[in-house]
Scaffold this motif. Structure first.
Motif, PDB file in Angstrom:
ATOM      1  N   ARG A  72       0.849  -1.181   0.000  1.00  0.00           N
ATOM      2  CA  ARG A  72       0.000   0.000   0.000  1.00  0.00           C
ATOM      3  C   ARG A  72       0.891   1.240   0.000  1.00  0.00           C
ATOM      4  NH1 ARG A  72      -2.686  -3.371  -1.391  1.00  0.00           N
ATOM      5  NH2 ARG A  72      -4.449  -4.350  -0.390  1.00  0.00           N
ATOM      6  N   THR A  73       0.416   2.276  -0.643  1.00  0.00           N
ATOM      7  CA  THR A  73       1.158   3.533  -0.645  1.00  0.00           C
ATOM      8  C   THR A  73       0.930   4.243   0.689  1.00  0.00           C
ATOM      9  OG1 THR A  73      -0.663   4.855  -1.510  1.00  0.00           O
ATOM     10  CG2 THR A  73       0.785   3.783  -3.145  1.00  0.00           C
ATOM     11  N   ALA A  75      -0.213   7.182   1.014  1.00  0.00           N
ATOM     12  CA  ALA A  75      -1.524   7.832   0.906  1.00  0.00           C
ATOM     13  C   ALA A  75      -2.644   6.850   1.243  1.00  0.00           C
ATOM     14  CB  ALA A  75      -1.717   8.411  -0.496  1.00  0.00           C
ATOM     15  N   GLN A  76      -2.534   5.607   0.789  1.00  0.00           N
ATOM     16  CA  GLN A  76      -3.560   4.608   1.086  1.00  0.00           C
ATOM     17  C   GLN A  76      -3.587   4.284   2.586  1.00  0.00           C
ATOM     18  OE1 GLN A  76      -2.010   1.727  -1.736  1.00  0.00           O
ATOM     19  NE2 GLN A  76      -3.912   1.856  -2.952  1.00  0.00           N
ATOM     20  N   ARG A  78      -2.617   6.284   5.044  1.00  0.00           N
ATOM     21  CA  ARG A  78      -3.169   7.450   5.742  1.00  0.00           C
ATOM     22  C   ARG A  78      -4.690   7.497   5.606  1.00  0.00           C
ATOM     23  NH1 ARG A  78       1.584  11.437   3.962  1.00  0.00           N
ATOM     24  NH2 ARG A  78       2.952  11.024   5.735  1.00  0.00           N
ATOM     25  N   GLU A  79      -5.181   7.198   4.426  1.00  0.00           N
ATOM     26  CA  GLU A  79      -6.629   7.195   4.205  1.00  0.00           C
ATOM     27  C   GLU A  79      -7.310   6.143   5.072  1.00  0.00           C
ATOM     28  OE1 GLU A  79     -10.238   8.517   2.502  1.00  0.00           O
ATOM     29  OE2 GLU A  79      -8.250   9.406   2.664  1.00  0.00           O
ATOM     30  N   LYS A  80      -6.738   4.969   5.140  1.00  0.00           N
ATOM     31  CA  LYS A  80      -7.277   3.893   5.977  1.00  0.00           C
ATOM     32  C   LYS A  80      -7.282   4.317   7.444  1.00  0.00           C
ATOM     33  CE  LYS A  80      -8.405  -0.323   7.240  1.00  0.00           C
ATOM     34  NZ  LYS A  80      -9.777  -0.740   7.239  1.00  0.00           N
ATOM     35  N   ARG A  82      -7.333   7.373   8.593  1.00  0.00           N
ATOM     36  CA  ARG A  82      -8.329   8.432   8.751  1.00  0.00           C
ATOM     37  C   ARG A  82      -9.724   7.836   8.921  1.00  0.00           C
ATOM     38  NH1 ARG A  82     -11.867  11.159   5.873  1.00  0.00           N
ATOM     39  NH2 ARG A  82     -11.339  10.215   3.873  1.00  0.00           N
ATOM     40  N   HIS A  83     -10.059   6.855   8.086  1.00  0.00           N
ATOM     41  CA  HIS A  83     -11.372   6.206   8.185  1.00  0.00           C
ATOM     42  C   HIS A  83     -11.521   5.484   9.533  1.00  0.00           C
ATOM     43  CE1 HIS A  83     -12.980   7.092   4.272  1.00  0.00           C
ATOM     44  NE2 HIS A  83     -11.891   6.631   3.662  1.00  0.00           N
ATOM     45  N   THR A  84     -10.468   4.828   9.955  1.00  0.00           N
ATOM     46  CA  THR A  84     -10.511   4.117  11.240  1.00  0.00           C
ATOM     47  C   THR A  84     -10.713   5.103  12.375  1.00  0.00           C
ATOM     48  OG1 THR A  84      -9.060   2.388  10.370  1.00  0.00           O
ATOM     49  CG2 THR A  84      -9.222   2.569  12.766  1.00  0.00           C
ATOM     50  N   GLU A  86     -12.054   8.092  12.261  1.00  0.00           N
ATOM     51  CA  GLU A  86     -13.410   8.631  12.174  1.00  0.00           C
ATOM     52  C   GLU A  86     -14.435   7.647  12.729  1.00  0.00           C
ATOM     53  OE1 GLU A  86     -13.873   9.696   8.076  1.00  0.00           O
ATOM     54  OE2 GLU A  86     -12.699  11.533   8.294  1.00  0.00           O
TER      55      GLU A  86
END
Length: 91
Positions: A72-73, A75-76, A78-80, A82-84, A86
């Motif tokens: 995973r990059t 960015a991927q 960090r996005e994961k 962020r979702h967790t 939230e």
């Protein structure tokens, strides 16, 4: 041969106060006992990190080498995260 060895150590003031407080509270009989307990805790933490590296990290690395598409990059990731975060905040 003696089972112990006397050392002279220098600590920052705040650590020296913390050692003294633990002895004065009665939790430990001497400054040496406080230092020994700290060294035991450090050794245990190092063993735990070593175990984690040898098991979880090596396993993850080997799985990634076997199947590079699992990577995973940043960015991927960090996005994961962020979702967790939230989802946790919404609980």
């Amino acid at each position: 041969m003696r089972a112990t060895r006397q050392l002279s150590i220098t600590l920052p003031q705040e650590m020296a106060v913390a050692v003294r407080q633990r002895v004065e509270s009665g939790d430990y009989a001497s400054d040496s006992e406080v230092v020994r307990e700290g060294l035991r805790a450090l050794a245990e933490r190092e063993r735990a990190v070593e175990h984690w590296l040898r098991t979880d990290v090596v396993s993850a690395y080997e799985k990634l080498r076997a199947d590079p598409s699992r990577a995973r990059t940043i960015a991927q990731v960090r996005e994961k995260l962020r979702h967790t975060r939230e989802a946790i905040e919404q609980e």
